[in-house]
Design an enzyme around this catalytic site. Sequence first.
Site, mmCIF file in Angstrom:
data_model
loop_
_atom_site.group_PDB
_atom_site.id
_atom_site.type_symbol
_atom_site.label_atom_id
_atom_site.label_comp_id
_atom_site.label_asym_id
_atom_site.label_seq_id
_atom_site.Cartn_x
_atom_site.Cartn_y
_atom_site.Cartn_z
ATOM 1 N N LYS A 202 -36.662 28.563 53.060
ATOM 2 C CA LYS A 202 -38.003 28.322 52.505
ATOM 3 C C LYS A 202 -37.960 27.088 51.612
ATOM 4 O O LYS A 202 -37.076 26.958 50.767
ATOM 5 C CB LYS A 202 -38.479 29.544 51.698
ATOM 6 N N HIS A 260 -32.155 38.898 50.423
ATOM 7 C CA HIS A 260 -33.148 37.967 49.882
ATOM 8 C C HIS A 260 -33.156 37.934 48.340
ATOM 9 O O HIS A 260 -33.153 36.862 47.742
ATOM 10 C CB HIS A 260 -34.558 38.332 50.353
ATOM 11 N N LYS A 362 -49.255 40.250 48.521
ATOM 12 C CA LYS A 362 -48.002 39.565 48.821
ATOM 13 C C LYS A 362 -47.784 38.454 47.797
ATOM 14 O O LYS A 362 -48.611 37.538 47.686
ATOM 15 C CB LYS A 362 -48.076 38.955 50.226
HETATM 16 C C1 BG6 Z 1 -37.351 40.396 56.366
HETATM 17 C C2 BG6 Z 1 -37.450 41.878 56.163
HETATM 18 O O1 BG6 Z 1 -36.030 39.971 56.244
HETATM 19 O O2 BG6 Z 1 -38.147 39.731 55.386
HETATM 20 C C3 BG6 Z 1 -38.898 42.333 56.237
HETATM 21 O O3 BG6 Z 1 -36.696 42.537 57.177
HETATM 22 C C4 BG6 Z 1 -39.746 41.544 55.265
HETATM 23 O O4 BG6 Z 1 -38.992 43.729 55.941
HETATM 24 C C5 BG6 Z 1 -39.523 40.057 55.454
HETATM 25 O O5 BG6 Z 1 -41.103 41.888 55.508
HETATM 26 C C6 BG6 Z 1 -40.226 39.253 54.363
HETATM 27 O O6 BG6 Z 1 -40.149 37.892 54.693
HETATM 28 P P1 BG6 Z 1 -41.246 36.877 54.197
HETATM 29 O O7 BG6 Z 1 -40.772 35.564 54.648
HETATM 30 O O8 BG6 Z 1 -42.549 37.302 54.830
HETATM 31 O O9 BG6 Z 1 -41.319 37.028 52.711
#
Ligand code: BG6
Length: 507
Positions: A202, A260, A362
């Site tokens: 990102k 993450h 989100k």
């Molecule tokens: C993925 C997870 O690695 O990342 C998902 O398996 C999650 O559960 C996603 O929704 C989130 O990614 P982003 O880029 O939408 O924040």
Amino acid sequence: MNEMEFAPRCVGLSSGKPTDPCCIVVFGAAGDLSRRELIPALYDLACQSLLPEPFTIVGFSRDNWDDQAFRERMRRAVSEERTFDAQHWERFAPHLHYVTGNFDAPPEGDYALLRDKLQSLQKRHGIPDNVLFHLATPPDFFCGIVNRLDAAGLATSDHGWRRLVIEKPFGTDERSARDLDRKILEVFKEDQTYRIDHFLGKETVQNLLVVRFANPSFEPIWNRNYIDHVQITVAEDIGIGTRAGFYEKTGVVRDMVQNHLLQLLCMTAIEPPVRYDGAGLRDETAKVMQAIRPLDVRKDAVRGQYGPGHMDGKAVPGYRAEKNVVPESNTATYAALRVMIDNWRWAGVPFYLRTGKRLARKVTEVAIHFKPTPHLMFPIEQDSSSGNVLAFRLQPEEGIMQTFVAKQPGPGLCLEPVTMNFRYASAFGIEQLPNAYSWLLHDAMGGDQTLFARADWIYRAWQIVEPVIAHWTSEVAPDFPNYTAGSWGPLAADGLLRADKRAWKSL
Ligand code: BG6
């Protein structure tokens, strides 16, 4: 300027030049990840002329398709995910090919078909024998695919390179991750193995490093002398969709925290690497991971599971009522953690991490909360909410916000928190940032492992979260579900910060 015209990385982290001519083989090409992320990411690269020439993509999946059917499906997928440009697509589509195959087929069966297809494409288009295998399959297939690639003679070449991109989660605990590595390393070397975490692709995550290390003003205050605590939030409004089979086994800690969130923590906490390259960055992130204090699960961790609620005015089911979830499921969909980093820079500075599904909206954010001023000469009380906060909004509405206190215009002395706001959209004139997978695939094609996790990082990440997983698996949560879909998570998560006389930043 539209998003396709945006010159990527013009003063940035790599040259943006096309990489070696190669073939990309996507295992699981008919799956969700391939449709929603990988093929659209490669299409984006094509639109920006960042794919090598010659080049080809071979999808490998169980669905009984041919090249044409694959192209048609991917056209639909790309048009759903991207601003679709028919001319770009017409140039991109002929690169797409397909082999119908079972991941666990014998090497002399479907894998031999794959080998023949690759050889004929290489011959027809004059592509050197460079192949990038991307395993976008359920993790249970990783080992089997690697072994079959080896047995079918696909894993080595006398004239070109082989690279392997593996999706997360890499193993389910430290032992299985080491085991998986051992098996992979019998076939591919560490420098051929690309463990992908799309958060590192990102723009905004890479920008954490740029802001810290390319500006002289932040680094001097980036330590325990000035920073009170850090809050890292990855809030999602979506539920688990159709992924119950995966999620029931995985849960929030394996799905989000082990990878993450810990990567975001590392990007926030690392020491400046000597050079921006694979060894420099990965050595420093490994040191951060080594310094993380073992978690005391009862004190440092809060779990949650969403119940029914409302999102955007629509009723949504609770986790236990999602399709293919058992009604008494103990799987956590929310986690909040207090993480301490025992080194000179961060001693005594808590990093609060939270992530969950079906939260109010989100938002992904890293917020640096600075300490109050040592002495306030104004005749008012200084409360924690008046402190300076530097918030990196990683998505959506990507940007950086600095909150500080200013005098409200008017008679008397009334202090008000105000915000300075940097937005990518206005600063760079782009509404949609480039896709994280584009950069990572581009890097993998270029042989650059900087933004991919090294084995030692993965093992350490499992060591850090394993006590949490073990505790939460063995002790059934008596209060599940404990947060309403559409809320900001369980009350106990507020308690985690309240115990330290702090509060979560509102988002
Ligand atoms: C993925 C997870 O690695 O990342 C998902 O398996 C999650 O559960 C996603 O929704 C989130 O990614 P982003 O880029 O939408 O924040």
